[in-house]
Design a protein around this motif. Sequence first.
Motif, PDB file in Angstrom:
ATOM      1  N   TYR A  31       0.825  -1.208   0.000  1.00 42.48           N
ATOM      2  CA  TYR A  31       0.000   0.000   0.000  1.00 42.48           C
ATOM      3  C   TYR A  31       0.862   1.261   0.000  1.00 42.48           C
ATOM      4  O   TYR A  31       0.466   2.291  -0.545  1.00 42.48           O
ATOM      5  CB  TYR A  31      -0.981   0.028   1.174  1.00 42.48           C
ATOM      6  N   GLY A  32       2.054   1.178   0.581  1.00 41.66           N
ATOM      7  CA  GLY A  32       2.956   2.328   0.554  1.00 41.66           C
ATOM      8  C   GLY A  32       3.203   2.824  -0.860  1.00 41.66           C
ATOM      9  O   GLY A  32       3.217   4.031  -1.121  1.00 41.66           O
ATOM     10  N   GLY A  33       3.378   1.897  -1.788  1.00 47.06           N
ATOM     11  CA  GLY A  33       3.571   2.276  -3.188  1.00 47.06           C
ATOM     12  C   GLY A  33       2.320   2.869  -3.797  1.00 47.06           C
ATOM     13  O   GLY A  33       2.380   3.825  -4.590  1.00 47.06           O
ATOM     14  N   VAL A  34       1.173   2.308  -3.435  1.00 47.52           N
ATOM     15  CA  VAL A  34      -0.103   2.853  -3.912  1.00 47.52           C
ATOM     16  C   VAL A  34      -0.281   4.271  -3.379  1.00 47.52           C
ATOM     17  O   VAL A  34      -0.733   5.167  -4.094  1.00 47.52           O
ATOM     18  CB  VAL A  34      -1.285   1.949  -3.480  1.00 47.52           C
ATOM     19  N   PHE A  35       0.094   4.480  -2.114  1.00 42.98           N
ATOM     20  CA  PHE A  35      -0.035   5.798  -1.501  1.00 42.98           C
ATOM     21  C   PHE A  35       0.813   6.835  -2.241  1.00 42.98           C
ATOM     22  O   PHE A  35       0.360   7.958  -2.477  1.00 42.98           O
ATOM     23  CB  PHE A  35       0.374   5.733  -0.024  1.00 42.98           C
ATOM     24  N   VAL A  36       2.037   6.472  -2.613  1.00 47.39           N
ATOM     25  CA  VAL A  36       2.909   7.410  -3.327  1.00 47.39           C
ATOM     26  C   VAL A  36       2.262   7.836  -4.644  1.00 47.39           C
ATOM     27  O   VAL A  36       2.114   9.034  -4.926  1.00 47.39           O
ATOM     28  CB  VAL A  36       4.300   6.786  -3.579  1.00 47.39           C
ATOM     29  N   ALA A  37       1.865   6.859  -5.448  1.00 41.03           N
ATOM     30  CA  ALA A  37       1.260   7.173  -6.746  1.00 41.03           C
ATOM     31  C   ALA A  37      -0.087   7.870  -6.566  1.00 41.03           C
ATOM     32  O   ALA A  37      -0.404   8.828  -7.287  1.00 41.03           O
ATOM     33  CB  ALA A  37       1.099   5.891  -7.565  1.00 41.03           C
ATOM     34  N   GLY A  38      -0.872   7.412  -5.618  1.00 41.27           N
ATOM     35  CA  GLY A  38      -2.180   8.009  -5.368  1.00 41.27           C
ATOM     36  C   GLY A  38      -2.078   9.450  -4.892  1.00 41.27           C
ATOM     37  O   GLY A  38      -2.907  10.292  -5.255  1.00 41.27           O
ATOM     38  N   SER A  39      -1.077   9.732  -4.083  1.00 45.56           N
ATOM     39  CA  SER A  39      -0.888  11.107  -3.597  1.00 45.56           C
ATOM     40  C   SER A  39      -0.580  12.051  -4.748  1.00 45.56           C
ATOM     41  O   SER A  39      -1.091  13.177  -4.794  1.00 45.56           O
ATOM     42  CB  SER A  39       0.236  11.150  -2.562  1.00 45.56           C
ATOM     43  N   LEU A  40       0.248  11.604  -5.669  1.00 43.55           N
ATOM     44  CA  LEU A  40       0.543  12.441  -6.829  1.00 43.55           C
ATOM     45  C   LEU A  40      -0.697  12.623  -7.702  1.00 43.55           C
ATOM     46  O   LEU A  40      -0.974  13.725  -8.181  1.00 43.55           O
ATOM     47  CB  LEU A  40       1.691  11.845  -7.645  1.00 43.55           C
ATOM     48  N   ALA A  41      -1.450  11.544  -7.896  1.00 47.38           N
ATOM     49  CA  ALA A  41      -2.678  11.645  -8.691  1.00 47.38           C
ATOM     50  C   ALA A  41      -3.674  12.593  -8.027  1.00 47.38           C
ATOM     51  O   ALA A  41      -4.311  13.420  -8.704  1.00 47.38           O
ATOM     52  CB  ALA A  41      -3.290  10.253  -8.883  1.00 47.38           C
ATOM     53  N   TRP A  42      -3.822  12.480  -6.713  1.00 47.41           N
ATOM     54  CA  TRP A  42      -4.714  13.387  -5.972  1.00 47.41           C
ATOM     55  C   TRP A  42      -4.275  14.834  -6.185  1.00 47.41           C
ATOM     56  O   TRP A  42      -5.100  15.711  -6.449  1.00 47.41           O
ATOM     57  CB  TRP A  42      -4.692  13.031  -4.488  1.00 47.41           C
ATOM     58  N   ALA A  43      -2.982  15.075  -6.062  1.00 45.86           N
ATOM     59  CA  ALA A  43      -2.460  16.428  -6.210  1.00 45.86           C
ATOM     60  C   ALA A  43      -2.736  16.986  -7.602  1.00 45.86           C
ATOM     61  O   ALA A  43      -3.044  18.168  -7.754  1.00 45.86           O
ATOM     62  CB  ALA A  43      -0.963  16.445  -5.917  1.00 45.86           C
ATOM     63  N   VAL A  44      -2.642  16.139  -8.618  1.00 45.11           N
ATOM     64  CA  VAL A  44      -2.924  16.577  -9.987  1.00 45.11           C
ATOM     65  C   VAL A  44      -4.391  16.971 -10.126  1.00 45.11           C
ATOM     66  O   VAL A  44      -4.720  18.038 -10.653  1.00 45.11           O
ATOM     67  CB  VAL A  44      -2.560  15.461 -10.996  1.00 45.11           C
ATOM     68  N   VAL A  45      -5.282  16.122  -9.635  1.00 46.52           N
ATOM     69  CA  VAL A  45      -6.718  16.338  -9.819  1.00 46.52           C
ATOM     70  C   VAL A  45      -7.252  17.440  -8.912  1.00 46.52           C
ATOM     71  O   VAL A  45      -7.981  18.327  -9.357  1.00 46.52           O
ATOM     72  CB  VAL A  45      -7.489  15.017  -9.592  1.00 46.52           C
ATOM     73  N   VAL A  46      -6.877  17.394  -7.640  1.00 50.09           N
ATOM     74  CA  VAL A  46      -7.486  18.299  -6.656  1.00 50.09           C
ATOM     75  C   VAL A  46      -6.724  19.615  -6.517  1.00 50.09           C
ATOM     76  O   VAL A  46      -7.335  20.678  -6.423  1.00 50.09           O
ATOM     77  CB  VAL A  46      -7.605  17.586  -5.286  1.00 50.09           C
ATOM     78  N   ASP A  47      -5.410  19.545  -6.501  1.00 47.16           N
ATOM     79  CA  ASP A  47      -4.607  20.743  -6.243  1.00 47.16           C
ATOM     80  C   ASP A  47      -3.947  21.325  -7.497  1.00 47.16           C
ATOM     81  O   ASP A  47      -3.164  22.262  -7.397  1.00 47.16           O
ATOM     82  CB  ASP A  47      -3.530  20.435  -5.201  1.00 47.16           C
ATOM     83  N   ARG A  48      -4.228  20.736  -8.661  1.00 46.69           N
ATOM     84  CA  ARG A  48      -3.656  21.213  -9.924  1.00 46.69           C
ATOM     85  C   ARG A  48      -2.129  21.170  -9.945  1.00 46.69           C
ATOM     86  O   ARG A  48      -1.471  21.992 -10.580  1.00 46.69           O
ATOM     87  CB  ARG A  48      -4.142  22.620 -10.264  1.00 46.69           C
ATOM     88  N   PHE A  49      -1.569  20.218  -9.209  1.00 48.50           N
ATOM     89  CA  PHE A  49      -0.125  20.003  -9.175  1.00 48.50           C
ATOM     90  C   PHE A  49       0.325  19.403 -10.501  1.00 48.50           C
ATOM     91  O   PHE A  49      -0.376  18.582 -11.087  1.00 48.50           O
ATOM     92  CB  PHE A  49       0.207  19.046  -8.019  1.00 48.50           C
TER      93      PHE A  49
END
Length: 113
Positions: free
Chosen positions: A66-84
Motif C-alpha cells: 500500500y505504501g507504493g499505492v499511496f505514493v502514486a495516489g498522492s501524486l494523482a490526488w495532487a494533480v486532480v485536486v490541487d492542480r499540481f
Amino acid sequence: MDIVRSLVLFGLAALAEIGGAWLIWQGWRENRGLWWIAAGVIALGLYGFVATFQPDPNFGRILAAYGGVFVAGSLAWAVVVDRFRPDRWDLAGAALCLAGVAVIMYAPRGDAG
C-alpha cells in the motif's frame, strides 16, 4: 478475480487515506474548521478498515504494498485536486513504486511465501 478485488481495495484505501489527510489539512492549515477535520478523521478510520478486506492474509505485505499505492495516489490526488504538475522524476518514482506493489502483491509464490 482476487487481483481485481485487491486493486479495487487499494484504490478505496488510497481515496480514504489521502482524502482524509487532505480534509485534515484543509481544516487546519486552510482554516476550514473542525467539521473538515472530523470528516478527515472518519476517512482515515475507514482507510484502516478497508485494508482488512484484502485477500492476502499478511498485514505486513499489504501495508508495504500500500505504501507504493499511496505514493502514486498522492501524486494523482495532487494533480486532480490541487492542480499540481508532476515532473518526470515524480512520474518515474511513482511508476517504480507501482512496480514494487505488483511484485510484492502479485508475484507468483509457492507455499513457502
